[in-house]
Enzyme design. Sequence first.
Site, short mmCIF file in Angstrom:
data_model
loop_
_atom_site.label_atom_id
_atom_site.label_comp_id
_atom_site.label_asym_id
_atom_site.label_seq_id
_atom_site.Cartn_x
_atom_site.Cartn_y
_atom_site.Cartn_z
CG ASN A 14 -2.23 -0.73 0.91
OD1 ASN A 14 -2.90 -0.46 -0.07
ND2 ASN A 14 -2.56 -1.70 1.76
CG HIS A 109 -9.69 -3.31 8.59
ND1 HIS A 109 -8.79 -4.01 9.38
CD2 HIS A 109 -10.85 -4.03 8.61
CE1 HIS A 109 -9.39 -5.10 9.85
NE2 HIS A 109 -10.63 -5.13 9.39
CD GLU A 174 -5.99 -3.69 1.49
OE1 GLU A 174 -4.89 -3.26 1.90
OE2 GLU A 174 -6.43 -4.81 1.81
#
Length: 197
Positions: A14, A109, A174
């Site tokens: 990420n 998350h 994500e």
Amino acid sequence: MKNVGILLSGRGSNFEAIARNVAAGKIANARIAVVISNRPDAGGLAVAEQLGLKTLVIPSKGRERQDHDREVVAALQHHKADLVCLAGYMRLLSPWFVKQFPQKILNIHPSLLPAFPGLEAQQQAFAYGVKIAGCTVHFVDEELDHGSIIVQKAVPVLDSDNEQSLAARILEQEHIAYSEAVDLVLNREFRIPCERL
């Protein structure tokens, strides 16, 4: 130009997506000021170094949480972090830490919060038999996976899915969602309309 501080403990995929979007100008007016890991073997550190970014290792193992938190906060403040992004940072932040950066810490998350907080979100989703999973970028507050939601991405659960295939498809989202959230918080008028209960 706004300074972003990254905290990570692992491979940092990420973080890498955010870094590439900053470099490409998709997150305007931002620079990654520092990448901090509590683990010297974190893969994300090597990625950060390859990208020419400042890295720091502040080991947490065997240290009092308060001492470690103070050192990390001092490093973020030294690098004038306007926003702190947790990118696979496998430590709970203390209430004191959160108070040093009010509404300036983001986390991602792998579930549609408030559903399935904590560890093993995909396993929890499968156990409940959900048909739609996804990911959530949220502000960090003093409770686990609880702060105000900024961006969510839904991912359908396919009949052919297992935990690994679902996790891989969620991770793709994500990488999109986190950069969208960083840009939104740094560059647009973003308000939290009311206190969460």
